[in-house]
Design an enzyme around this catalytic site. Structure first.
Site, PDB file in Angstrom:
ATOM      1  N   GLN A   9      63.893 -77.420 -18.716  1.00  0.00           N
ATOM      2  CA  GLN A   9      64.254 -75.999 -18.657  1.00  0.00           C
ATOM      3  C   GLN A   9      64.871 -75.644 -17.309  1.00  0.00           C
ATOM      4  O   GLN A   9      64.455 -76.142 -16.281  1.00  0.00           O
ATOM      5  CB  GLN A   9      62.989 -75.164 -18.886  1.00  0.00           C
ATOM      6  N   SER A  87      59.762 -82.845 -18.462  1.00  0.00           N
ATOM      7  CA  SER A  87      59.116 -81.793 -19.242  1.00  0.00           C
ATOM      8  C   SER A  87      59.730 -81.703 -20.647  1.00  0.00           C
ATOM      9  O   SER A  87      59.592 -82.638 -21.436  1.00  0.00           O
ATOM     10  CB  SER A  87      59.203 -80.461 -18.481  1.00  0.00           C
ATOM     11  N   LEU A  88      60.430 -80.624 -20.960  1.00  0.00           N
ATOM     12  CA  LEU A  88      61.117 -80.499 -22.249  1.00  0.00           C
ATOM     13  C   LEU A  88      61.983 -81.725 -22.546  1.00  0.00           C
ATOM     14  O   LEU A  88      62.098 -82.168 -23.693  1.00  0.00           O
ATOM     15  CB  LEU A  88      61.997 -79.234 -22.215  1.00  0.00           C
ATOM     16  N   ARG A 112      57.057 -75.557 -29.570  1.00  0.00           N
ATOM     17  CA  ARG A 112      56.653 -75.609 -28.155  1.00  0.00           C
ATOM     18  C   ARG A 112      57.097 -74.341 -27.422  1.00  0.00           C
ATOM     19  O   ARG A 112      56.316 -73.713 -26.707  1.00  0.00           O
ATOM     20  CB  ARG A 112      57.285 -76.846 -27.512  1.00  0.00           C
ATOM     21  N   HIS A 194      52.562 -76.440 -17.405  1.00  0.00           N
ATOM     22  CA  HIS A 194      51.880 -77.654 -16.932  1.00  0.00           C
ATOM     23  C   HIS A 194      50.634 -77.328 -16.107  1.00  0.00           C
ATOM     24  O   HIS A 194      50.378 -77.930 -15.072  1.00  0.00           O
ATOM     25  CB  HIS A 194      52.856 -78.556 -16.152  1.00  0.00           C
ATOM     26  N   GLN A 243      50.995 -83.280 -22.426  1.00  0.00           N
ATOM     27  CA  GLN A 243      52.059 -82.882 -21.491  1.00  0.00           C
ATOM     28  C   GLN A 243      52.037 -81.414 -21.076  1.00  0.00           C
ATOM     29  O   GLN A 243      52.283 -81.086 -19.917  1.00  0.00           O
ATOM     30  CB  GLN A 243      53.421 -83.236 -22.106  1.00  0.00           C
TER      31      GLN A 243
END
Length: 292
Positions: A9, A87-88, A112, A194, A243
């Site tokens: 992101q 991440s993503l 998500r 996170h 995650q």
């Protein structure tokens, strides 16, 4: 050895993927995505405003689509020895490496994004970038604070993002500045990604992840929470579930990939942020952007 890396992101920009749409295979995937999502996300990607692109329901699927469709149009040129995503980007990496189908990957990313949005609305929370301190110093100070705050993104040596409640992040920023941080900069984000505050989103996403089939990828994937080479579908699933509340160990991922022989890092998706982070880990490796 070639390592393909996929951004997360924040990499979005207006016009992303527009040139890709001229490729017939890419066009089919964009139209399939519009159908799955229920609105023409491709129009927002190609000509939407910054504000439109910043909507949670748009940002994550848009970056995922740009990355995955670009990887798919590379054809035989896409021959990874290893993959990782920030991440993503981990979802993009899994689809590109044939561990997840395009449809399942996109549906998980939509779930998500929506789950994270809901978690953000439950409690005001934030993140901050901490520059110029050793990892252990940041971790220790976060542990001392009597509010939710954790080290969330290990982006490169000397750059960690912390995440938590507004009170926790504010207190940590103050203490980290006193401890000698060059900067403690609050980020313009919707919530504490996170961190433990993403637990409601993790539970929602876990349900969706458990229903999909994950295949053995074409090459090892190095995942955010456990940056070691992995091809085991069950372990990949478990790491993917962890995650959202776990840290993005990007520095450790790049260090391990280099130790395992990666000497060329190719960023697949919008922007070039990850190439910059790779160079801060090692100036000796080659970095580039994938182009169709």
């Amino acid at each position: 050895m070639k390592a393909y890396i996929f951004p997360g992101q924040g990499a979005q920009f207006s016009g992303m993927g527009k040139e890709l749409y001229e490729n017939e295979a890419a066009r089919i995937l964009f139209e399939k995505a519009n159908e799955i999502i229920g609105f023409r996300i491709s129009d927002i990607m190609f000509s939407g405003s910054e504000e439109e692109l910043k909507q949670t329901k748009v940002t994550q699927p848009a970056i995922f689509l740009h990355s995955v469709i670009l990887a798919k149009t590379l054809g035989d040129a896409f021959n990874p020895d290893m993959v990782a995503g920030h991440s993503l980007g981990e979802f993009s990496a899994l689809v590109a490496a044939s561990a997840l189908s395009f449809e399942d990957g996109l549906k998980l990313v939509i779930t998500r994004a929506n789950a994270m949005q809901k978690a953000c609305e439950l409690e005001p929370s934030t993140m901050a970038a901490i520059l110029g301190l050793a990892d252990e110093v940041v971790e220790n100070i976060c542990q001392e604070i009597d509010a939710v705050v954790v080290a969330a993104n290990y982006n490169c040596p000397g750059q960690i993002v912390i995440s938590g409640s507004i009170e926790g992040v504010d207190l940590a920023c103050q203490k980290l500045t006193e401890a000698g941080a060059k900067r403690a900069l609050k980020l313009n984000v919707g919530g504490a990604f996170h961190s433990p505050l993403m637990e409601p989103a993790r539970l929602e996403l876990q349900e969706a992840i458990e229903k999909v089939t994950i295949q053995v990828p074409v090459c090892p994937i190095y995942q955010n929470v456990d940056p070691v080479p992995n091809t085991d579908p069950q372990k990949i699933k478990a790491n993917l579930i962890t995650q959202l509340t776990g840290a993005v160990k990007w520095t450790q991922t790049i260090e391990r990939m280099i130790a395992d022989g990666a000497d060329e890092f190719i960023e697949v998706g919008p922007g070039n942020v990850l190439q910059g982070l790779v160079k801060k880990v090692s100036r000796a490796v080659q970095t580039s952007s994938a182009s169709s």
